[in-house]
Design a protein around this motif. Structure first.
Motif, PDB file in Angstrom:
ATOM      1  N   GLN A  48       0.822  -1.205   0.000  1.00  0.00           N
ATOM      2  CA  GLN A  48       0.000   0.000   0.000  1.00  0.00           C
ATOM      3  C   GLN A  48       0.860   1.260   0.000  1.00  0.00           C
ATOM      4  OE1 GLN A  48      -3.103  -0.093   3.030  1.00  0.00           O
ATOM      5  NE2 GLN A  48      -3.231  -2.314   2.800  1.00  0.00           N
ATOM      6  N   ASP A  51       2.262   1.727  -3.451  1.00  0.00           N
ATOM      7  CA  ASP A  51       1.216   2.239  -4.345  1.00  0.00           C
ATOM      8  C   ASP A  51       1.020   3.736  -4.144  1.00  0.00           C
ATOM      9  OD1 ASP A  51       0.766  -0.324  -5.334  1.00  0.00           O
ATOM     10  OD2 ASP A  51      -1.049  -0.651  -4.133  1.00  0.00           O
ATOM     11  N   GLU A  55       1.537   6.866  -6.748  1.00  0.00           N
ATOM     12  CA  GLU A  55       0.477   7.839  -7.037  1.00  0.00           C
ATOM     13  C   GLU A  55       0.996   9.265  -6.875  1.00  0.00           C
ATOM     14  OE1 GLU A  55      -2.680   6.915  -4.328  1.00  0.00           O
ATOM     15  OE2 GLU A  55      -3.076   4.970  -5.265  1.00  0.00           O
ATOM     16  N   LYS A  83       5.170  -5.630  -7.077  1.00  0.00           N
ATOM     17  CA  LYS A  83       4.552  -4.336  -7.354  1.00  0.00           C
ATOM     18  C   LYS A  83       4.980  -3.745  -8.697  1.00  0.00           C
ATOM     19  CE  LYS A  83       1.941  -2.898  -5.000  1.00  0.00           C
ATOM     20  NZ  LYS A  83       0.501  -3.247  -4.960  1.00  0.00           N
ATOM     21  N   THR A 107       6.114   5.034 -13.720  1.00  0.00           N
ATOM     22  CA  THR A 107       4.786   5.513 -13.331  1.00  0.00           C
ATOM     23  C   THR A 107       3.898   5.817 -14.529  1.00  0.00           C
ATOM     24  OG1 THR A 107       5.371   7.848 -13.313  1.00  0.00           O
ATOM     25  CG2 THR A 107       5.756   6.610 -11.268  1.00  0.00           C
TER      26      THR A 107
END
Length: 110
Positions: A48, A51, A55, A83, A107
């Motif tokens: 998490q 992630d 972002e 990931k 990304t």
């Protein structure tokens, strides 16, 4: 990240710098530290946090995230690869951790 009301882990990132220079690389974010409370391992906190870091990097128009980890840290390496991070050809040696390998994540920011 919080887990059951307690701090479960954190990630620290900052602009990446060109080797041998203090000039920041406009397209790359460096993940300097990912720490998960060992009692919280196996709860996807690290995933998490990675992630969220991706972002935030994307929102800042960073095309890549890079990080270094110990070559012998199989648990961390498995997380990064799961990931979508991939090994670069870069290697270095840490006086504390020994051989290090570099991972990169794209990304898709322009």
């Amino acid at each position: 990240a919080y887990c059951e009301g307690d701090l479960g882990g954190f990630v620290l990132g900052h602009p990446s710098f060109t080797e041998g220079s203090l000039a920041p690389r406009a397209d790359t974010e460096y993940l300097a530290l990912l720490m998960i409370e060992p009692l919280r391992w196996g709860r996807n906190i690290g995933g998490q946090l990675l992630d969220r870091a991706a972002e935030l990097a994307y929102a800042r128009n960073k095309s890549h995230l890079v990080l270094w980890t110990a070559a012998t840290n199989a648990r961390a390496r498995k997380l990064y690869e799961t990931k979508g991070y991939y090994l670069t050809n870069a290697e270095r040696t840490s006086t504390r951790q020994g051989p290090l390998v570099q991972y990169r994540y794209d990304t898709c920011a322009s």
